[in-house]
Design a protein around this motif. Structure first.
Motif, PDB file in Angstrom:
ATOM      1  N   ALA A 296       8.123  -3.862 -14.039  1.00  0.00           N
ATOM      2  CA  ALA A 296       8.576  -3.048 -12.903  1.00  0.00           C
ATOM      3  C   ALA A 296       8.475  -1.555 -13.175  1.00  0.00           C
ATOM      4  CB  ALA A 296      10.008  -3.424 -12.550  1.00  0.00           C
ATOM      5  N   LYS A 297       8.583  -1.155 -14.441  1.00  0.00           N
ATOM      6  CA  LYS A 297       8.588   0.278 -14.753  1.00  0.00           C
ATOM      7  C   LYS A 297       7.262   0.965 -14.406  1.00  0.00           C
ATOM      8  CE  LYS A 297       7.441  -0.553 -19.628  1.00  0.00           C
ATOM      9  NZ  LYS A 297       7.908  -0.344 -21.022  1.00  0.00           N
ATOM     10  N   TYR A 298       6.193   0.171 -14.287  1.00  0.00           N
ATOM     11  CA  TYR A 298       4.901   0.758 -13.923  1.00  0.00           C
ATOM     12  C   TYR A 298       4.713   0.860 -12.414  1.00  0.00           C
ATOM     13  CZ  TYR A 298       4.033  -0.408 -18.799  1.00  0.00           C
ATOM     14  OH  TYR A 298       4.133  -0.515 -20.170  1.00  0.00           O
ATOM     15  N   PHE A 299       5.677   0.335 -11.663  1.00  0.00           N
ATOM     16  CA  PHE A 299       5.561   0.308 -10.204  1.00  0.00           C
ATOM     17  C   PHE A 299       6.835   0.860  -9.558  1.00  0.00           C
ATOM     18  CE2 PHE A 299       2.762  -2.993 -11.845  1.00  0.00           C
ATOM     19  CZ  PHE A 299       1.579  -2.717 -11.180  1.00  0.00           C
ATOM     20  N   PRO A 300       7.045   2.162  -9.675  1.00  0.00           N
ATOM     21  CA  PRO A 300       8.227   2.763  -9.047  1.00  0.00           C
ATOM     22  C   PRO A 300       8.110   2.746  -7.522  1.00  0.00           C
ATOM     23  CG  PRO A 300       6.754   4.467  -9.851  1.00  0.00           C
ATOM     24  CD  PRO A 300       6.192   3.157 -10.341  1.00  0.00           C
ATOM     25  N   VAL A 301       9.229   2.971  -6.865  1.00  0.00           N
ATOM     26  CA  VAL A 301       9.215   3.081  -5.406  1.00  0.00           C
ATOM     27  C   VAL A 301       8.419   4.329  -5.027  1.00  0.00           C
ATOM     28  CG1 VAL A 301      10.617   3.394  -3.351  1.00  0.00           C
ATOM     29  CG2 VAL A 301      11.432   1.909  -5.203  1.00  0.00           C
ATOM     30  N   LEU A 302       7.489   4.151  -4.093  1.00  0.00           N
ATOM     31  CA  LEU A 302       6.599   5.254  -3.697  1.00  0.00           C
ATOM     32  C   LEU A 302       6.817   5.611  -2.231  1.00  0.00           C
ATOM     33  CD1 LEU A 302       3.344   3.894  -5.406  1.00  0.00           C
ATOM     34  CD2 LEU A 302       4.829   5.704  -6.271  1.00  0.00           C
ATOM     35  N   GLU A 303       6.820   6.879  -1.954  1.00  0.00           N
ATOM     36  CA  GLU A 303       6.963   7.340  -0.574  1.00  0.00           C
ATOM     37  C   GLU A 303       5.604   7.361   0.121  1.00  0.00           C
ATOM     38  OE1 GLU A 303       8.886  11.101  -0.467  1.00  0.00           O
ATOM     39  OE2 GLU A 303      10.739  10.372  -1.428  1.00  0.00           O
ATOM     40  N   LYS A 304       5.655   7.216   1.429  1.00  0.00           N
ATOM     41  CA  LYS A 304       4.426   7.288   2.215  1.00  0.00           C
ATOM     42  C   LYS A 304       3.878   8.711   2.225  1.00  0.00           C
ATOM     43  CE  LYS A 304       4.730   3.470   5.527  1.00  0.00           C
ATOM     44  NZ  LYS A 304       4.629   3.102   6.953  1.00  0.00           N
ATOM     45  N   GLY A 305       2.547   8.803   2.170  1.00  0.00           N
ATOM     46  CA  GLY A 305       1.889  10.082   2.332  1.00  0.00           C
ATOM     47  C   GLY A 305       1.354  10.225   3.743  1.00  0.00           C
ATOM     48  N   THR A 306       0.404  11.105   3.917  1.00  0.00           N
ATOM     49  CA  THR A 306      -0.084  11.427   5.265  1.00  0.00           C
ATOM     50  C   THR A 306      -1.473  10.872   5.564  1.00  0.00           C
ATOM     51  OG1 THR A 306      -1.005  13.529   4.489  1.00  0.00           O
ATOM     52  CG2 THR A 306       1.261  13.555   5.303  1.00  0.00           C
ATOM     53  N   VAL A 307      -2.227  10.448   4.525  1.00  0.00           N
ATOM     54  CA  VAL A 307      -3.620  10.024   4.701  1.00  0.00           C
ATOM     55  C   VAL A 307      -3.711   8.502   4.649  1.00  0.00           C
ATOM     56  CG1 VAL A 307      -5.971  10.151   3.779  1.00  0.00           C
ATOM     57  CG2 VAL A 307      -4.476  12.167   3.685  1.00  0.00           C
ATOM     58  N   THR A 308      -4.291   7.906   5.699  1.00  0.00           N
ATOM     59  CA  THR A 308      -4.506   6.465   5.731  1.00  0.00           C
ATOM     60  C   THR A 308      -5.745   6.122   4.908  1.00  0.00           C
ATOM     61  OG1 THR A 308      -3.680   6.483   8.006  1.00  0.00           O
ATOM     62  CG2 THR A 308      -4.710   4.453   7.231  1.00  0.00           C
ATOM     63  N   HIS A 309      -5.582   5.189   3.970  1.00  0.00           N
ATOM     64  CA  HIS A 309      -6.706   4.844   3.098  1.00  0.00           C
ATOM     65  C   HIS A 309      -6.520   3.431   2.572  1.00  0.00           C
ATOM     66  CE1 HIS A 309      -4.743   5.131  -0.961  1.00  0.00           C
ATOM     67  NE2 HIS A 309      -3.813   5.679  -0.197  1.00  0.00           N
ATOM     68  N   GLN A 310      -7.552   2.945   1.865  1.00  0.00           N
ATOM     69  CA  GLN A 310      -7.537   1.574   1.362  1.00  0.00           C
ATOM     70  C   GLN A 310      -8.349   1.507   0.072  1.00  0.00           C
ATOM     71  OE1 GLN A 310      -9.341  -1.226   4.083  1.00  0.00           O
ATOM     72  NE2 GLN A 310      -8.159  -2.940   3.285  1.00  0.00           N
ATOM     73  N   ILE A 311      -7.711   1.074  -1.003  1.00  0.00           N
ATOM     74  CA  ILE A 311      -8.404   0.921  -2.284  1.00  0.00           C
ATOM     75  C   ILE A 311      -9.283  -0.327  -2.222  1.00  0.00           C
ATOM     76  CG2 ILE A 311      -8.119   0.571  -4.754  1.00  0.00           C
ATOM     77  CD1 ILE A 311      -7.289   3.353  -3.768  1.00  0.00           C
ATOM     78  N   PHE A 312     -10.536  -0.180  -2.692  1.00  0.00           N
ATOM     79  CA  PHE A 312     -11.529  -1.247  -2.550  1.00  0.00           C
ATOM     80  C   PHE A 312     -12.202  -1.504  -3.898  1.00  0.00           C
ATOM     81  CE2 PHE A 312     -16.001  -2.450  -1.419  1.00  0.00           C
ATOM     82  CZ  PHE A 312     -15.709  -3.699  -0.873  1.00  0.00           C
ATOM     83  N   PRO A 313     -11.738  -2.529  -4.655  1.00  0.00           N
ATOM     84  CA  PRO A 313     -12.376  -2.867  -5.930  1.00  0.00           C
ATOM     85  C   PRO A 313     -13.518  -3.859  -5.743  1.00  0.00           C
ATOM     86  CG  PRO A 313     -10.380  -4.156  -5.658  1.00  0.00           C
ATOM     87  CD  PRO A 313     -10.526  -3.319  -4.400  1.00  0.00           C
ATOM     88  N   THR A 314     -14.566  -3.715  -6.526  1.00  0.00           N
ATOM     89  CA  THR A 314     -15.686  -4.655  -6.458  1.00  0.00           C
ATOM     90  C   THR A 314     -16.176  -4.964  -7.862  1.00  0.00           C
ATOM     91  OG1 THR A 314     -17.351  -2.919  -6.241  1.00  0.00           O
ATOM     92  CG2 THR A 314     -16.421  -3.790  -4.218  1.00  0.00           C
ATOM     93  N   GLU A 315     -16.817  -6.140  -7.996  1.00  0.00           N
ATOM     94  CA  GLU A 315     -17.299  -6.597  -9.300  1.00  0.00           C
ATOM     95  C   GLU A 315     -18.609  -7.354  -9.124  1.00  0.00           C
ATOM     96  OE1 GLU A 315     -14.005  -8.847 -10.739  1.00  0.00           O
ATOM     97  OE2 GLU A 315     -12.824  -7.061 -11.194  1.00  0.00           O
ATOM     98  N   GLY A 316     -19.634  -6.649  -8.678  1.00  0.00           N
ATOM     99  CA  GLY A 316     -20.928  -7.284  -8.477  1.00  0.00           C
ATOM    100  C   GLY A 316     -21.011  -8.128  -7.220  1.00  0.00           C
ATOM    101  N   ILE A 317     -19.970  -8.131  -6.420  1.00  0.00           N
ATOM    102  CA  ILE A 317     -19.959  -8.838  -5.143  1.00  0.00           C
ATOM    103  C   ILE A 317     -19.204  -7.997  -4.128  1.00  0.00           C
ATOM    104  CG2 ILE A 317     -20.104 -11.176  -6.104  1.00  0.00           C
ATOM    105  CD1 ILE A 317     -17.068 -11.382  -5.777  1.00  0.00           C
ATOM    106  N   ARG A 318     -19.413  -8.297  -2.834  1.00  0.00           N
ATOM    107  CA  ARG A 318     -18.676  -7.735  -1.703  1.00  0.00           C
ATOM    108  C   ARG A 318     -19.160  -6.362  -1.237  1.00  0.00           C
ATOM    109  NH1 ARG A 318     -12.859  -6.860  -2.019  1.00  0.00           N
ATOM    110  NH2 ARG A 318     -12.965  -6.852   0.237  1.00  0.00           N
ATOM    111  N   ILE A 319     -19.520  -5.468  -2.141  1.00  0.00           N
ATOM    112  CA  ILE A 319     -19.805  -4.104  -1.706  1.00  0.00           C
ATOM    113  C   ILE A 319     -21.035  -4.055  -0.804  1.00  0.00           C
ATOM    114  CG2 ILE A 319     -21.179  -3.465  -3.734  1.00  0.00           C
ATOM    115  CD1 ILE A 319     -19.771  -0.719  -3.571  1.00  0.00           C
ATOM    116  N   GLU A 320     -22.044  -4.859  -1.120  1.00  0.00           N
ATOM    117  CA  GLU A 320     -23.240  -4.903  -0.274  1.00  0.00           C
ATOM    118  C   GLU A 320     -22.868  -5.358   1.132  1.00  0.00           C
ATOM    119  OE1 GLU A 320     -27.608  -6.991  -0.608  1.00  0.00           O
ATOM    120  OE2 GLU A 320     -25.839  -8.252  -0.852  1.00  0.00           O
ATOM    121  N   GLU A 321     -22.064  -6.395   1.231  1.00  0.00           N
ATOM    122  CA  GLU A 321     -21.651  -6.930   2.527  1.00  0.00           C
ATOM    123  C   GLU A 321     -20.842  -5.907   3.323  1.00  0.00           C
ATOM    124  OE1 GLU A 321     -18.320 -10.129   4.120  1.00  0.00           O
ATOM    125  OE2 GLU A 321     -19.051 -10.256   2.062  1.00  0.00           O
ATOM    126  N   ILE A 322     -19.874  -5.258   2.682  1.00  0.00           N
ATOM    127  CA  ILE A 322     -18.998  -4.317   3.379  1.00  0.00           C
ATOM    128  C   ILE A 322     -19.761  -3.077   3.806  1.00  0.00           C
ATOM    129  CG2 ILE A 322     -16.955  -2.872   3.154  1.00  0.00           C
ATOM    130  CD1 ILE A 322     -16.327  -5.833   3.393  1.00  0.00           C
TER     131      ILE A 322
END
Length: 399
Positions: free
Chosen positions: A212-238
């Motif tokens: 839990a210590k690595y995941f503190p409570v975080l406040e919302k910011g102003t920019v809408t975004h989405q983290i997108f990890p890939t590993e040799g798949i998915r990125i071509e399709e997206i």
């Protein structure tokens, strides 16, 4: 006689590499699990100048109280890299948990004495994507190309920069270095932390994802975004999907333009339906053949009216794609087959129009520092360049 023996051995070696690569990639893809993070709200700063980025990052590390997690593809062997390692050691000696994860091949310049120095100084260091049996060639080729930093689980970084003197404009051949990196504080940092800890587990077999210590409570910011990890798949399709949905414009900035057939067809169809396609690439090259590998694709796109620019004011290493001024991608993935089909990458999808306006300003600077590439120039290249194009095309996934 010796010639034929050497030739036969060479053919066997190439065949072995091809079989190793095919089987290794097939086996790897069986083990991959799609990770989809929700849209988040964070405060995000766009950093396009190396000294500015590292001033921010180093200051954030200096203020860390609990943990510093750092992942880079490249850590070089120069004065700046050593200064960065010294900072990590200092924080570890201050009682902060410091973990440094490096790609095994990308960071081969890190000397054993520096690894020992880091460990003796309290830094927990590990190497990602090790070359291993039974697929030696495949595991040698597949790299962890991500760049992630998280500080106290509250501040995060990702983007195109690595650690070395070239990234702070001290390489006479490649300076100034033009790149895009992001600093986040807010909800999205938890997803960067999860990605780092996943790669850490894969490298060390130490699972810290439930701490839990690595995941503190975080406040919302102003920019809408989405983290997108890939590993040799998915990125071509997206990427193809976003290109196919484009209505007015597509802008791509990349140091290496070697798209897959699917992505290339999507771009051509976009041009045919009247979408403006603009591509920015470097004029200088930092690797053999990557520049020539892009020329056949450029010839096809230019025929359909694409705008292609070669950046002239240093080396261009940004990884950015913008669609219709309401979607933007910035991260670690290049617009090439290696990123689409092979490497571990991490991108950030941005949906905030005010932030995208800031990116547009930077892209305009990129174009103003570039020269437009014409079909006439490409068709008049030398015979030697054509030979390099042919060689590059035969090994394009590995460039």
């Amino acid at each position: 006689m010796w010639f034929f023996i050497v030739l036969a051995l060479l053919v066997l070696l190439i065949a072995w590499c091809m079989i190793d690569f095919y089987l290794g990639r097939r086996e790897f893809r069986k083990t991959r699990h799609k990770r989809v993070y929700p849209k988040r709200f964070s405060n995000i700063i766009l950093l396009t100048h190396g000294p500015d980025l590292f001033n921010h990052l180093c200051e954030d590390i200096k203020t860390a109280k609990e943990s510093v997690h750092v992942l880079f593809f490249i850590l070089s062997d120069d004065h700046f890299s050593r200064e960065f390692m010294d900072l990590l050691i200092q924080k570890a000696q201050d009682g902060v948990e410091v973990r440094l994860l490096l790609d095994q091949i990308g960071s081969t310049k890190v000397k054993k004495q520096h690894i020992t120095m880091l460990r003796d100084g309290g830094v927990d260091i590990a190497f990602s994507q090790k070359v291993k049996a039974p697929y030696f060639f495949f595991t040698f080729q597949q790299r962890n190309h991500r760049k992630i930093s998280t500080i106290d689980g509250k501040i995060g970084y990702l983007g195109g920069y690595n650690v070395g003197r070239e990234y702070i404009d001290e390489d006479p051949k490649l300076s100034p270095w033009r790149d895009y990196h992001l600093r986040l504080d807010g909800e999205g940092v938890q997803d960067l932390q999860k990605e780092f800890l996943l790669d850490w587990f894969r490298a060390t077999n130490k699972d810290l994802s439930d701490e839990a210590k690595y995941f503190p409570v975080l406040e919302k910011g102003t920019v809408t975004h989405q983290i997108f990890p890939t590993e040799g798949i998915r990125i071509e399709e997206i990427f193809s999907r976003y290109i196919e949905d484009a209505k007015t414009s597509i802008t791509i900035g990349t140091p290496y333009f070697i798209p897959t057939e699917k992505v290339m067809n999507s771009l051509i169809l976009a041009l045919k339906r009247g979408v403006t396609v603009t591509i920015i690439v470097p004029n200088k090259s930092d690797h053999m053949l990557v520049k020539e590998a892009s020329f056949p694709y450029f010839r096809k796109l230019l025929v359909y009216g694409a705008n292609i620019y070669q950046y002239m004011e240093g080396f261009y290493h940004a990884k950015v794609m913008m669609i219709d001024n309401d979607f933007c991608d910035i991260g670690t993935a290049n617009f090439d087959k290696r990123s689409f089909e092979l490497n571990l990458e991490l991108n950030n999808f941005l949906y905030d129009q005010q932030f995208i306006k800031k990116v547009k300003i930077e892209i305009a600077k990129d174009i103003s520092g570039s020269e437009r590439l014409t079909i006439e120039k490409l068709n008049s290249v030398s015979f030697f360049t054509r030979v390099k194009e042919a060689v590059a095309g035969s090994i394009s996934t590995l460039l």
